[in-house]
Scaffold this motif. Structure first.
Motif, PDB file in Angstrom:
ATOM      1  N   PRO A   1      54.421  29.117  63.501  1.00  0.00           N
ATOM      2  CA  PRO A   1      53.782  29.910  62.446  1.00  0.00           C
ATOM      3  C   PRO A   1      53.628  29.198  61.101  1.00  0.00           C
ATOM      4  O   PRO A   1      52.950  29.712  60.212  1.00  0.00           O
ATOM      5  N   THR A   2      54.214  28.028  60.954  1.00  0.00           N
ATOM      6  CA  THR A   2      54.203  27.327  59.665  1.00  0.00           C
ATOM      7  C   THR A   2      52.804  27.189  59.057  1.00  0.00           C
ATOM      8  O   THR A   2      52.631  27.355  57.853  1.00  0.00           O
TER       9      THR A   2
ATOM     10  N   SER B   1      56.874  34.965  51.556  1.00  0.00           N
ATOM     11  CA  SER B   1      55.523  35.490  51.740  1.00  0.00           C
ATOM     12  C   SER B   1      55.526  36.969  51.342  1.00  0.00           C
ATOM     13  O   SER B   1      56.496  37.464  50.742  1.00  0.00           O
TER      14      SER B   1
ATOM     15  N   ALA C   1      50.255  29.151  59.633  1.00  0.00           N
ATOM     16  CA  ALA C   1      49.608  30.473  59.593  1.00  0.00           C
ATOM     17  C   ALA C   1      48.281  30.458  60.363  1.00  0.00           C
ATOM     18  O   ALA C   1      47.280  31.006  59.918  1.00  0.00           O
TER      19      ALA C   1
ATOM     20  N   LEU D   1      52.484  32.147  48.076  1.00  0.00           N
ATOM     21  CA  LEU D   1      53.506  31.818  49.065  1.00  0.00           C
ATOM     22  C   LEU D   1      54.259  30.554  48.648  1.00  0.00           C
ATOM     23  O   LEU D   1      53.711  29.712  47.941  1.00  0.00           O
TER      24      LEU D   1
ATOM     25  N   ARG E   1      57.719  39.554  52.518  1.00  0.00           N
ATOM     26  CA  ARG E   1      58.038  39.036  53.850  1.00  0.00           C
ATOM     27  C   ARG E   1      58.682  37.670  53.646  1.00  0.00           C
ATOM     28  O   ARG E   1      58.051  36.765  53.065  1.00  0.00           O
TER      29      ARG E   1
ATOM     30  N   GLY F   1      50.298  37.090  58.573  1.00  0.00           N
ATOM     31  CA  GLY F   1      50.044  37.627  57.250  1.00  0.00           C
ATOM     32  C   GLY F   1      48.878  36.997  56.508  1.00  0.00           C
ATOM     33  O   GLY F   1      48.414  37.546  55.523  1.00  0.00           O
ATOM     34  N   VAL F   2      48.403  35.852  56.990  1.00  0.00           N
ATOM     35  CA  VAL F   2      47.431  35.095  56.201  1.00  0.00           C
ATOM     36  C   VAL F   2      46.108  34.925  56.963  1.00  0.00           C
ATOM     37  O   VAL F   2      46.099  34.411  58.074  1.00  0.00           O
TER      38      VAL F   2
ATOM     39  N   LEU G   1      60.586  30.482  53.844  1.00  0.00           N
ATOM     40  CA  LEU G   1      59.229  30.834  53.409  1.00  0.00           C
ATOM     41  C   LEU G   1      59.276  32.160  52.656  1.00  0.00           C
ATOM     42  O   LEU G   1      59.866  33.130  53.118  1.00  0.00           O
TER      43      LEU G   1
ATOM     44  N   ARG H   1      53.280  41.096  51.842  1.00  0.00           N
ATOM     45  CA  ARG H   1      52.239  41.918  52.442  1.00  0.00           C
ATOM     46  C   ARG H   1      51.433  42.654  51.364  1.00  0.00           C
ATOM     47  O   ARG H   1      50.315  43.062  51.598  1.00  0.00           O
TER      48      ARG H   1
ATOM     49  N   TYR I   1      56.527  27.544  50.585  1.00  0.00           N
ATOM     50  CA  TYR I   1      57.083  26.911  51.787  1.00  0.00           C
ATOM     51  C   TYR I   1      58.151  25.937  51.318  1.00  0.00           C
ATOM     52  O   TYR I   1      57.834  24.961  50.637  1.00  0.00           O
TER      53      TYR I   1
ATOM     54  N   ARG J   1      53.546  40.707  62.538  1.00  0.00           N
ATOM     55  CA  ARG J   1      53.213  39.315  62.869  1.00  0.00           C
ATOM     56  C   ARG J   1      52.538  38.637  61.686  1.00  0.00           C
ATOM     57  O   ARG J   1      53.072  38.619  60.609  1.00  0.00           O
TER      58      ARG J   1
ATOM     59  N   TYR K   1      61.194  34.470  55.387  1.00  0.00           N
ATOM     60  CA  TYR K   1      61.707  33.864  56.613  1.00  0.00           C
ATOM     61  C   TYR K   1      62.713  32.771  56.260  1.00  0.00           C
ATOM     62  O   TYR K   1      62.552  32.077  55.251  1.00  0.00           O
TER      63      TYR K   1
ATOM     64  N   TRP L   1      62.507  31.247  63.586  1.00  0.00           N
ATOM     65  CA  TRP L   1      62.380  31.845  62.258  1.00  0.00           C
ATOM     66  C   TRP L   1      62.991  33.236  62.305  1.00  0.00           C
ATOM     67  O   TRP L   1      62.634  34.048  63.166  1.00  0.00           O
TER      68      TRP L   1
END
Ligand code: RFL
Ligand code: PHB
Length: 391
Positions: free
Chosen positions: A293-294, A212, A296, A199, A220, A46-47, A210, A214, A201, A44, A222, A185
């Motif tokens: 989720p945009t 991103s 975060a 990141l 990660r 990340g930020v 996106l 980990r 966007y 799920r 999307y 997403w």
């Protein structure tokens, strides 16, 4: 069984609350429908906002986050492949976000639980709440076919969007506000180095993307997808091609492709339930609200809710004052609605909507161009992104 607070759900909201209460000597039992392995495997958020980082520090659960978390003082937007940087730290007086996966936060919370006396009941089936409008609520459940019950002073409903807690509030009291977005997403997790240190966007004519991460070796990504689409429609190569197209040639040149070991499709929704307290029941986290989720914001809102809630409960148990408990819903909702506004807005300016005509598309492009040129607009984005203060 007897405890002060019965906590339903061992997600971020439930586990952070359990640790906060244990630190203050207030007893709590967490009832979780799944087992630990299942909860920890869910990929799920990340930020982490500063508020969440501060909370982990206050709990003394920050050692691994300080070691492994990636501090980001900036983020990036892309419009049809053209990138621009938002200097979060410079625009917010030195604030930043930390990239540290929700799975890692959960692992840290679970690992520390036994030594701190945080009790978790796994595989609690058919959880039901009783007597919430009286002084002695009771929670019942079944464990391997055996009926169990827990008497408590308060119940914290931290059982996510599909839990049972919100439904225990009478329909005559509960008000629900919702926006469902006409897209989802599609997320990919792969052990390849991220395309950028921060990141990105991306708003592209074909839809949002996106970039991103980990860790320095785990990415990660999307892409926005239709609600009717299936994972089978997205073999790895199609995903990487679409991602690269939407990120644009400058960033695509730095994308390392690799086998995805996790893929998922999540629909996007905005949702708020009011009030967040009824009788002896409190709602916190996704049980009370969902954001796309945009921004975060989901896990971070769970952390701010339970910070407010723990403060109210500590006041009640230490001094008998009920003011905090009575004010919890209004205090939490004031912060929640601002995060709802930001998440809705950031989704609106970065995604492709099916009904979008040339006029709406050009407004979107003008808004992103305005952000690129205006420090005031960048500051507004930045202060929301790093997280608004806890008032
Ligand atoms: P959770 O995590 O859903 O936990 C609820 C727990 O309750 C259990 N449960 C029950 N237990 C007992 N009895 C029942 N009847 C029960 N029903 C449910 C569940 O098994 C579960 O363990 O809610 P919580 O604690 O409120 O935490 C919320 C966050 O998990 C969520 O908001 C975030 O993951 C959202 N989110 C993001 N948040 C961020 O802050 N930053 C991000 O970057 C971010 N990215 C994301 C996200 C969510 C995503 N998806 C998959 C929706 C990215 C994605 C793709
Ligand atoms: C993630 O890394 O999963 C992530 C990052 C930022 C978002 C949403 C998800 O806004």
């Amino acid at each position: 069984m007897k405890t002060d607070i019965a906590i339903i759900g061992a997600g971020p909201a439930g586990m952070l609350l359990a640790h906060l209460l244990s630190q203050e000597g207030i007893s709590a039992v967490v009832l979780e429908r799944r087992d630990r392995a299942y909860v920890e495997a869910r990929v799920r958020a990340g930020v982490l906002e500063q508020v969440t980082v501060d909370l982990l520090r206050r709990l003394g659960l920050n050692a691994r986050m300080e070691r492994e978390g990636l501090v980001h003082g900036g983020t990036n937007l892309a419009l049809d492949g053209e990138l621009f940087h938002i200097d979060l730290a410079a625009l917010t007086g030195g604030r930043h976000v930390v990239v540290y996966g929700q799975q890692e936060v959960m692992k840290d919370l679970f690992d520390a639980a036994p030594a701190r006396g945080v009790e978790i009941v796994w595989n609690a089936e058919d959880v039901a709440l009783h007597g919430l409008d009286g002084d002695e609520p009771i929670v019942t459940w079944t464990a391997q076919g055996e009926a169990k019950q827990l008497a408590c002073r308060f119940v914290a409903g931290c059982d996510g969007f599909h839990g049972v807690s919100r439904a225990a509030i009478p329909a005559t009291v509960l008000r629900q506000f919702e926006r469902v977005y006409p897209f989802g997403w599609l997320g990919f997790l792969a052990d390849v180095p991220p395309a950028d240190e921060e990141l990105v966007y991306a708003n592209h004519e074909r839809g949002f993307a996106l970039a991103s991460m980990r860790s320095p070796t785990r990415s990660r990504y999307y892409v926005q997808c239709g609600l009717e689409e299936k994972l089978e429609d997205w073999p790895d190569e199609r995903f990487w091609d679409e991602l690269c197209l939407r990120l644009g040639p400058q960033l695509a040149a730095k994308v390392t492709r690799g086998a995805a070991f996790e893929k998922s499709i999540a629909p996007l929704r905005s949702f708020v339930a009011e009030p967040m307290r009824w009788g002896r029941l409190f709602l916190a986290g996704d049980a009370a609200h969902i954001v796309p989720p945009t921004g975060a914001k989901g896990m971070n809102l769970a952390a701010s809710d339970v910070t407010f809630l723990a403060e109210a409960l500590v006041e009640f148990f230490k001094s008998g004052k009920a003011g905090g408990i009575e004010g919890y819903s209004a205090r939490a909702l004031a912060r929640v609605w601002k995060a709802e506004r930001f998440s809705w807005w950031f989704t609106s300016v970065t995604h492709r909507f099916p009904e979008m005509d040339g006029f709406s598309r050009r407004l979107q492009m003008a808004e992103l161009d305005y952000i690129r040129q205006s420090e005031a607009a960048q500051r507004s984005l930045a202060e929301n992104y790093v997280g608004l203060p806890m008032l």
